[in-house]
Design a protein around this motif. Structure first.
Motif, PDB file in Angstrom:
ATOM      1  N   MET A  57       0.968  -1.241   0.155  1.00  0.00           N
ATOM      2  CA  MET A  57       0.174  -0.005   0.147  1.00  0.00           C
ATOM      3  C   MET A  57       0.746   1.270   0.294  1.00  0.00           C
ATOM      4  O   MET A  57       0.752   1.727  -0.520  1.00  0.00           O
ATOM      5  CB  MET A  57      -1.295   0.164   1.405  1.00  0.00           C
ATOM      6  N   VAL A  58       1.896   1.444   1.093  1.00  0.00           N
ATOM      7  CA  VAL A  58       2.757   2.656   1.110  1.00  0.00           C
ATOM      8  C   VAL A  58       3.793   2.351  -0.231  1.00  0.00           C
ATOM      9  O   VAL A  58       3.540   3.519  -0.992  1.00  0.00           O
ATOM     10  CB  VAL A  58       3.695   2.381   2.355  1.00  0.00           C
ATOM     11  N   ASN A  59       4.014   1.747  -0.809  1.00  0.00           N
ATOM     12  CA  ASN A  59       4.700   1.442  -2.617  1.00  0.00           C
ATOM     13  C   ASN A  59       3.249   2.015  -3.036  1.00  0.00           C
ATOM     14  O   ASN A  59       3.777   3.227  -4.625  1.00  0.00           O
ATOM     15  CB  ASN A  59       4.723   0.397  -3.164  1.00  0.00           C
ATOM     16  N   SER A  60       2.792   1.644  -3.618  1.00  0.00           N
ATOM     17  CA  SER A  60       1.296   2.530  -4.629  1.00  0.00           C
ATOM     18  C   SER A  60       1.107   3.873  -4.496  1.00  0.00           C
ATOM     19  O   SER A  60       0.769   4.824  -5.473  1.00  0.00           O
ATOM     20  CB  SER A  60      -0.082   1.553  -4.881  1.00  0.00           C
ATOM     21  N   PHE A  61       1.333   3.679  -3.304  1.00  0.00           N
ATOM     22  CA  PHE A  61       0.477   5.399  -2.122  1.00  0.00           C
ATOM     23  C   PHE A  61       1.782   6.257  -3.003  1.00  0.00           C
ATOM     24  O   PHE A  61       1.827   7.404  -3.964  1.00  0.00           O
ATOM     25  CB  PHE A  61       0.904   5.692  -1.056  1.00  0.00           C
ATOM     26  N   TYR A  62       3.053   5.763  -3.026  1.00  0.00           N
ATOM     27  CA  TYR A  62       4.093   6.515  -3.241  1.00  0.00           C
ATOM     28  C   TYR A  62       4.372   7.126  -4.968  1.00  0.00           C
ATOM     29  O   TYR A  62       4.643   7.923  -5.706  1.00  0.00           O
ATOM     30  CB  TYR A  62       6.109   6.100  -2.441  1.00  0.00           C
ATOM     31  N   GLN A  63       3.880   5.560  -5.606  1.00  0.00           N
ATOM     32  CA  GLN A  63       3.530   5.700  -7.136  1.00  0.00           C
ATOM     33  C   GLN A  63       2.992   6.630  -7.184  1.00  0.00           C
ATOM     34  O   GLN A  63       2.807   7.240  -8.897  1.00  0.00           O
ATOM     35  CB  GLN A  63       3.517   4.110  -7.456  1.00  0.00           C
ATOM     36  N   SER A  64       1.502   7.334  -6.596  1.00  0.00           N
ATOM     37  CA  SER A  64      -0.150   7.384  -6.829  1.00  0.00           C
ATOM     38  C   SER A  64       0.991   8.990  -7.151  1.00  0.00           C
ATOM     39  O   SER A  64       0.311   9.511  -7.976  1.00  0.00           O
ATOM     40  CB  SER A  64      -0.682   6.796  -6.059  1.00  0.00           C
TER      41      SER A  64
ATOM     42  N   GLY B 148       4.105  10.499  -7.471  1.00  0.00           N
ATOM     43  CA  GLY B 148       5.055  10.312  -8.030  1.00  0.00           C
ATOM     44  C   GLY B 148       6.257  10.526  -7.073  1.00  0.00           C
ATOM     45  O   GLY B 148       7.654  11.107  -7.627  1.00  0.00           O
ATOM     46  N   LEU B 149       6.918  10.170  -5.988  1.00  0.00           N
ATOM     47  CA  LEU B 149       7.504  10.061  -5.245  1.00  0.00           C
ATOM     48  C   LEU B 149       8.265   8.708  -5.411  1.00  0.00           C
ATOM     49  O   LEU B 149       9.897   9.004  -5.749  1.00  0.00           O
ATOM     50  CB  LEU B 149       7.347   9.789  -3.480  1.00  0.00           C
ATOM     51  N   ILE B 150       7.874   7.775  -5.885  1.00  0.00           N
ATOM     52  CA  ILE B 150       9.178   6.312  -6.906  1.00  0.00           C
ATOM     53  C   ILE B 150       8.023   6.434  -8.429  1.00  0.00           C
ATOM     54  O   ILE B 150       6.812   6.279  -8.658  1.00  0.00           O
ATOM     55  CB  ILE B 150       8.857   5.341  -5.316  1.00  0.00           C
ATOM     56  N   GLY B 151       9.182   6.004  -9.292  1.00  0.00           N
ATOM     57  CA  GLY B 151       8.328   5.661  -9.889  1.00  0.00           C
ATOM     58  C   GLY B 151       7.915   4.052 -10.379  1.00  0.00           C
ATOM     59  O   GLY B 151       8.822   3.327  -9.918  1.00  0.00           O
ATOM     60  N   LEU B 152       7.187   3.679 -11.789  1.00  0.00           N
ATOM     61  CA  LEU B 152       7.096   2.437 -11.899  1.00  0.00           C
ATOM     62  C   LEU B 152       8.148   1.575 -12.251  1.00  0.00           C
ATOM     63  O   LEU B 152       9.257   2.028 -12.967  1.00  0.00           O
ATOM     64  CB  LEU B 152       5.903   1.677 -12.827  1.00  0.00           C
ATOM     65  N   GLN B 153       8.581   0.400 -11.605  1.00  0.00           N
ATOM     66  CA  GLN B 153       9.355  -0.589 -11.580  1.00  0.00           C
ATOM     67  C   GLN B 153       9.062  -1.457 -12.950  1.00  0.00           C
ATOM     68  O   GLN B 153       8.410  -2.122 -12.347  1.00  0.00           O
ATOM     69  CB  GLN B 153       9.967  -0.867 -10.604  1.00  0.00           C
ATOM     70  N   LEU B 154      10.085  -1.627 -13.468  1.00  0.00           N
ATOM     71  CA  LEU B 154       9.655  -2.888 -14.560  1.00  0.00           C
ATOM     72  C   LEU B 154      10.218  -4.321 -13.562  1.00  0.00           C
ATOM     73  O   LEU B 154      11.030  -4.464 -13.273  1.00  0.00           O
ATOM     74  CB  LEU B 154      10.484  -3.314 -15.721  1.00  0.00           C
TER      75      LEU B 154
END
Length: 73
Positions: free
Chosen positions: A50-57, A59-65
């Motif tokens: 949930m934290v990673n999804s929030f950060y992505q939403s 723009g704190l972290i990019g999507l990781q391949l």
């Protein structure tokens, strides 16, 4: 913000930016930067997702391949 549940099942929202630490003792405990602690029903991995999804939403972290997607390029 992420939505988590207290042990009694009552949901509440936490600002994920202020999360300093996520631990299991065995219950999942979230510690904020101000020292407040919250014990939640969700497991450590779910909170981290949930934290990673929030950060992505926001723009704190990019999507990781995924590794296999990266190797194809």
């Amino acid at each position: 913000m992420i939505k988590v549940s207290r042990l009694n099942g009552k949901p509440f929202f936490l600002n994920a930016i202020y999360i300093e630490n996520i631990e299991s003792f065995p219950d999942t405990t979230i510690t904020l930067t101000n020292g407040r602690k919250y014990v939640v029903k969700e497991d450590e991995a779910s909170v981290l997702n949930m934290v990673n999804s929030f950060y992505q939403s926001v723009g704190l972290i990019g999507l990781q391949l995924r590794r296999d997607e990266y190797e194809e390029e």
